[in-house]
Design a protein around this motif. Structure first.
Motif, PDB file in Angstrom:
ATOM      1  N   ALA A  36      36.226  31.204-113.853  1.00 26.29           N
ATOM      2  CA  ALA A  36      35.853  31.223-112.440  1.00 26.29           C
ATOM      3  C   ALA A  36      37.116  31.235-111.581  1.00 26.29           C
ATOM      4  O   ALA A  36      37.173  31.892-110.544  1.00 26.29           O
ATOM      5  N   ASN A  37      38.124  30.497-112.021  1.00 26.45           N
ATOM      6  CA  ASN A  37      39.400  30.468-111.280  1.00 26.45           C
ATOM      7  C   ASN A  37      40.521  30.973-112.196  1.00 26.45           C
ATOM      8  O   ASN A  37      41.128  30.184-112.932  1.00 26.45           O
ATOM      9  N   PRO A  38      40.805  32.260-112.161  1.00 30.51           N
ATOM     10  CA  PRO A  38      41.753  32.824-113.122  1.00 30.51           C
ATOM     11  C   PRO A  38      43.194  32.385-112.926  1.00 30.51           C
ATOM     12  O   PRO A  38      44.023  32.601-113.810  1.00 30.51           O
TER      13      PRO A  38
ATOM     14  N   TYR B 120      38.833  44.172-118.692  1.00 32.54           N
ATOM     15  CA  TYR B 120      40.279  44.311-118.502  1.00 32.54           C
ATOM     16  C   TYR B 120      40.803  43.270-117.504  1.00 32.54           C
ATOM     17  O   TYR B 120      40.271  43.131-116.390  1.00 32.54           O
ATOM     18  N   PHE B 121      41.861  42.604-117.893  1.00 33.51           N
ATOM     19  CA  PHE B 121      42.673  41.766-116.998  1.00 33.51           C
ATOM     20  C   PHE B 121      41.888  40.606-116.360  1.00 33.51           C
ATOM     21  O   PHE B 121      42.310  40.087-115.321  1.00 33.51           O
ATOM     22  N   GLN B 122      40.765  40.210-116.958  1.00 39.11           N
ATOM     23  CA  GLN B 122      39.989  39.069-116.453  1.00 39.11           C
ATOM     24  C   GLN B 122      40.174  37.904-117.424  1.00 39.11           C
ATOM     25  O   GLN B 122      39.532  37.905-118.483  1.00 39.11           O
ATOM     26  N   PRO B 123      41.029  36.943-117.097  1.00 41.10           N
ATOM     27  CA  PRO B 123      41.332  35.888-118.059  1.00 41.10           C
ATOM     28  C   PRO B 123      40.119  35.021-118.395  1.00 41.10           C
ATOM     29  O   PRO B 123      39.234  34.819-117.553  1.00 41.10           O
ATOM     30  N   TRP B 124      40.137  34.517-119.613  1.00 40.23           N
ATOM     31  CA  TRP B 124      39.082  33.614-120.096  1.00 40.23           C
ATOM     32  C   TRP B 124      39.765  32.515-120.906  1.00 40.23           C
ATOM     33  O   TRP B 124      40.608  32.805-121.750  1.00 40.23           O
TER      34      TRP B 124
END
Ligand code: ZN
Length: 311
Positions: free
Chosen positions: A30-32, A304-308
């Motif tokens: 939610a907060n990368p 792509y490029f969405q941290p988890w």
């Protein structure tokens, strides 16, 4: 070899779609930009088989590749080179410094951008001998490179990295670009054509930090699951670009018994990254999904490029 890629090009005419249909499987923080908590690794997908892992302020890259050589350049075995602008764009999503860059094998979609990324992120390379030879041919210093092979263990920053030999999937019955020339006596000339990025020594890695274990490979063949000593990992990242690796998906997951399963290398590696995630023409995610219902672990997808954050 031309036949293989021309056949691939024909298949490329079939239309594909993105992740929208599977949005319930896509995970993201939610907060990368929040600090990575202790006992956690933040995972960012960079496209193809590329990942950034972050833990305790340390950064590790695996197979980062942003150039996205076009299908016809690969199919016709044209001269190819790393694109500094595309690498720069891709690295905007990556930390400015990385401890190390791991490479699963020497094909261009895994290694082409490694020299440029090493220069820009100060990362050292951890890879097999052919991969390191090719990267050193671009003037990268040998003391920035660490050779690993089956059974090697390396500690870099917070990371403990274990390397395991693996097999590359076949494309129409044959490993693409499987002929690596012997090491020359003089300094190697940099690779020019797509086929000069020969397969090298395919490796899988187990990466440990912050009390978590991640397994990553770029694919495999049926009947050759991961090393039996690797099990109960937190996250298994399995390459599924080709039918071979899809066929061994079930046996790999049963061996690894992961908490989370992340299929990788299933996007269209020939399409530009700014078009977003599009499934590759030879992938079959619906088939993987139905297999996964009888397997241990929760199947997830990353955009792509969405941290988890793996907690
Ligand atoms: Zn490959």
């Amino acid at each position: 070899m031309k036949f293989i890629f021309c056949a691939l090009a024909l298949i490329a005419q079939i239309a594909s779609a993105g992740l929208q249909k599977y949005s319930s499987l896509v995970v993201a923080d939610a907060n990368p930009t929040a600090t990575v908590p202790p006992n956690a690794i933040r995972v960012t997908y960079l496209g193809v088989n590329g990942f950034q892992f972050e833990a305790g302020g340390h950064v590790l890259l695996v197979d980062p590749y942003f150039t996205r050589v076009g299908l016809w350049s690969a199919a016709l075995n044209q001269p190819i080179q790393s694109d500094a602008n595309r690498v720069g764009e891709g690295l905007r999503h990556v930390r400015p410094r990385a401890d190390a860059l791991l490479v699963t094998h020497a094909h261009f979609d895994h290694l082409l951008d490694a020299p440029e990324i090493m220069r820009r992120t100060y990362a050292r390379l951890v890879a097999g001998p052919t991969e390191i030879r090719l990267v050193e041919s671009f003037g990268i210093s040998p003391n920035k490179c660490q050779i690993v092979e089956q059974g090697s263990v390396r500690k870099v920053g917070r990371w403990t990295i274990r390397a395991f030999a693996t097999q590359h999937d076949r494309l129409f019955g044959k490993v693409p670009f499987d002929q690596c020339p012997p090491a020359p006596r003089e300094r190697e000339k940099p690779p020019v054509k797509a086929s000069d990025w020969c397969v090298g020594e395919p490796l899988a890695f187990v990466i440990e930090a912050a009390g978590k274990r991640i397994y990553i490979d770029s694919g495999g063949v049926p009947g050759a699951p991961p090393d039996p000593r690797i099990k109960d990992v937190d996250l298994a990242i399995l390459g599924v670009a080709l039918p071979d690796s899809r066929e061994r998906f079930g046996e790999a997951v049963r061996q690894l018994r992961p908490r989370y399963i992340l299929p990788s290398h299933q996007d269209d590696m020939f399409g530009p990254v700014d078009h977003g995630f599009v499934f590759g023409k030879m992938t079959n995610f619906p088939a993987l999904l139905s297999q996964s219902r009888n397997l241990p672990g929760r199947l997830v997808l990353l955009d792509y490029f969405q941290p988890w954050t793996l907690r």
